[in-house]
Design a protein around this motif. Sequence first.
Motif, PDB file in Angstrom:
ATOM      1  N   GLN A 157       0.784   4.085  -2.993  1.00 31.06           N
ATOM      2  CA  GLN A 157       0.364   5.462  -2.721  1.00 31.06           C
ATOM      3  C   GLN A 157       1.487   6.453  -3.027  1.00 31.06           C
ATOM      4  OE1 GLN A 157      -1.186   5.244   1.307  1.00 31.06           O
ATOM      5  NE2 GLN A 157      -3.240   4.795   0.557  1.00 31.06           N
ATOM      6  N   HIS A 158       2.716   6.048  -2.804  1.00 34.89           N
ATOM      7  CA  HIS A 158       3.843   6.910  -3.148  1.00 34.89           C
ATOM      8  C   HIS A 158       3.913   7.110  -4.664  1.00 34.89           C
ATOM      9  CE1 HIS A 158       7.823   8.735  -2.973  1.00 34.89           C
ATOM     10  NE2 HIS A 158       8.217   7.884  -3.914  1.00 34.89           N
TER      11      HIS A 158
ATOM     12  N   THR B 183       1.510   7.118  -6.756  1.00 34.25           N
ATOM     13  CA  THR B 183       0.423   7.956  -7.289  1.00 34.25           C
ATOM     14  C   THR B 183       0.868   9.398  -7.455  1.00 34.25           C
ATOM     15  OG1 THR B 183      -0.474   8.493  -5.088  1.00 34.25           O
ATOM     16  CG2 THR B 183      -1.329   6.508  -6.177  1.00 34.25           C
ATOM     17  N   LYS B 184       1.922   9.785  -6.751  1.00 31.33           N
ATOM     18  CA  LYS B 184       2.388  11.174  -6.804  1.00 31.33           C
ATOM     19  C   LYS B 184       3.265  11.451  -8.031  1.00 31.33           C
ATOM     20  CE  LYS B 184       2.253  11.731  -1.754  1.00 31.33           C
ATOM     21  NZ  LYS B 184       1.614  10.446  -1.485  1.00 31.33           N
TER      22      LYS B 184
ATOM     23  N   ILE C 113      -6.828   1.528  -3.132  1.00 30.23           N
ATOM     24  CA  ILE C 113      -5.631   2.126  -2.539  1.00 30.23           C
ATOM     25  C   ILE C 113      -5.374   3.507  -3.123  1.00 30.23           C
ATOM     26  CG2 ILE C 113      -3.119   1.896  -2.325  1.00 30.23           C
ATOM     27  CD1 ILE C 113      -3.545  -1.168  -2.382  1.00 30.23           C
ATOM     28  N   CYS C 114      -5.653   3.668  -4.420  1.00 32.56           N
ATOM     29  CA  CYS C 114      -5.418   4.939  -5.121  1.00 32.56           C
ATOM     30  C   CYS C 114      -6.531   5.957  -4.887  1.00 32.56           C
ATOM     31  CB  CYS C 114      -5.268   4.692  -6.619  1.00 32.56           C
ATOM     32  SG  CYS C 114      -3.742   3.835  -7.070  1.00 32.56           S
TER      33      CYS C 114
ATOM     34  N   ILE D  20       0.819  -1.212   0.000  1.00 29.18           N
ATOM     35  CA  ILE D  20       0.000   0.000   0.000  1.00 29.18           C
ATOM     36  C   ILE D  20       0.852   1.261   0.000  1.00 29.18           C
ATOM     37  CG2 ILE D  20      -1.657   1.341   1.373  1.00 29.18           C
ATOM     38  CD1 ILE D  20      -2.915  -1.309   2.227  1.00 29.18           C
ATOM     39  N   ASP D  21       1.887   1.293   0.820  1.00 31.21           N
ATOM     40  CA  ASP D  21       2.709   2.504   0.918  1.00 31.21           C
ATOM     41  C   ASP D  21       3.405   2.821  -0.401  1.00 31.21           C
ATOM     42  OD1 ASP D  21       1.965   2.678   3.571  1.00 31.21           O
ATOM     43  OD2 ASP D  21       3.728   1.617   4.302  1.00 31.21           O
TER      44      ASP D  21
ATOM     45  N   GLU E 117      -6.107  -2.237  -5.982  1.00 29.81           N
ATOM     46  CA  GLU E 117      -5.197  -1.126  -6.273  1.00 29.81           C
ATOM     47  C   GLU E 117      -5.974   0.168  -6.501  1.00 29.81           C
ATOM     48  OE1 GLU E 117      -1.710  -3.936  -8.250  1.00 29.81           O
ATOM     49  OE2 GLU E 117      -3.170  -2.917  -9.540  1.00 29.81           O
TER      50      GLU E 117
ATOM     51  N   TYR F  42     -10.150   3.217   1.241  1.00 27.32           N
ATOM     52  CA  TYR F  42      -8.875   3.207   1.953  1.00 27.32           C
ATOM     53  C   TYR F  42      -8.910   2.212   3.114  1.00 27.32           C
ATOM     54  CZ  TYR F  42      -7.469   7.508  -0.488  1.00 27.32           C
ATOM     55  OH  TYR F  42      -7.118   8.436  -1.434  1.00 27.32           O
TER      56      TYR F  42
ATOM     57  N   SER G 132      -5.075   7.221  -9.777  1.00 23.50           N
ATOM     58  CA  SER G 132      -5.323   8.225  -8.737  1.00 23.50           C
ATOM     59  C   SER G 132      -5.897   9.518  -9.312  1.00 23.50           C
ATOM     60  CB  SER G 132      -4.029   8.528  -7.980  1.00 23.50           C
ATOM     61  OG  SER G 132      -3.047   9.064  -8.846  1.00 23.50           O
TER      62      SER G 132
END
Length: 393
Positions: A183-184, A186-187, A295-296, A179-180, A292, A366, A272
Amino acid sequence: MVAVLINSLAGGGAEKVVLTLTKEFVAAGIPVQLILVEREQFYELPKGVKVHYLTEVEKIDGSVKKLFSVYECAQKLKRIVKEENIQWVQSHLIRSNYINVLSQKLGSTHKSQIVNHMLVSFDKKRGYLGKGNLKLYKLLYNKADMIVSISKVMKRDLDTFFQLKNTDRHVVIYNPHDIDTIQHRTKEEPQSFDFDPNKRYIISVGRLVGRKRVDQLIEAYAKVRPDFPNTEVIVLGNGEEMENYQQVANRLSVQDGVHFLGHISNPFAFLSRADVFVLASEDEGLPNIIIESLICGTPVISSDCISGPRETLSPQSDIAIQLTDSMEKAEYGILFPVGHVDLLAESLRTMLNDQELRTSYIQKGYKRAEDFRASKVAQTYISSFELSVEEPI
């Protein structure tokens, strides 16, 4: 020592699961090695993990050749187990599962844990190859020390097929997700595409094959486009049906609003930024892409196909339910009947019109995603291994 066995590191959901589990085993202090049948590679090899190959070829072509390779690979696996003092071999995908158990039959001393990523009943539809697989399932799967299915529907399917009365050695463990890291990622900036802040986007991600029914998503989009003229569709993935799907968009005169972007190395940057994710498949295992999307922070619309979408989006419902003539606002997303274009269009209208519903699904998504956190799933696997006392945990 634990070894994780899979056909190759070609791109795919099971391969991603193997790499995630291997990483988590290392982080937990479990001695682990990776065993690959073939040398085909899409994903990077895990750093600091010893890798063995059971063949010297990049890819074995043809079902018959693959079947005949199983015996030789099982013999080689037996040698690796002895040389490396491996206690458990965890295998993923059908051929690797066959090799795992056959190696034991040939005298290997390890314990076998086979991970089932599909419904065995699918093989009833696959002619002679499917019938052959069904016989091998009964011959070999039943001999495994432990069977893991990645969804409850898959477990029920396998238990029914084998007519198992004592199913203690057959458990359900969901796929792990980092997950981490997701999510990282997505940036990061999307690759080769500019999102217009004045537009809304529906996204589909996956191999472009017939059973994914991306054509039905395009048909549903054509129905709702007059009401949402600033909404477009992004299709990520390659496959044999891409040209056909493009022709569907052309025939419906929506080609200017449907973007086929092929394979993208970071789909999370797209997910995302999209407003809705849609899965229109006729069948699935436990689709990683739904998890996924949660998560996004992307609201999900999915066909209520066998086996994973209902279990993921409506976990408290009866897994035997399958919609036929209505859509369902489930706890974590919207479900619609397989193949029902009109109800997929209705689902799109509902999701795009109702901001409160979308916000609710994002927030709940989430929370639901935490059930699939890699460290939690890996710990369940670790607990299932009966490692000797000198193997640290």
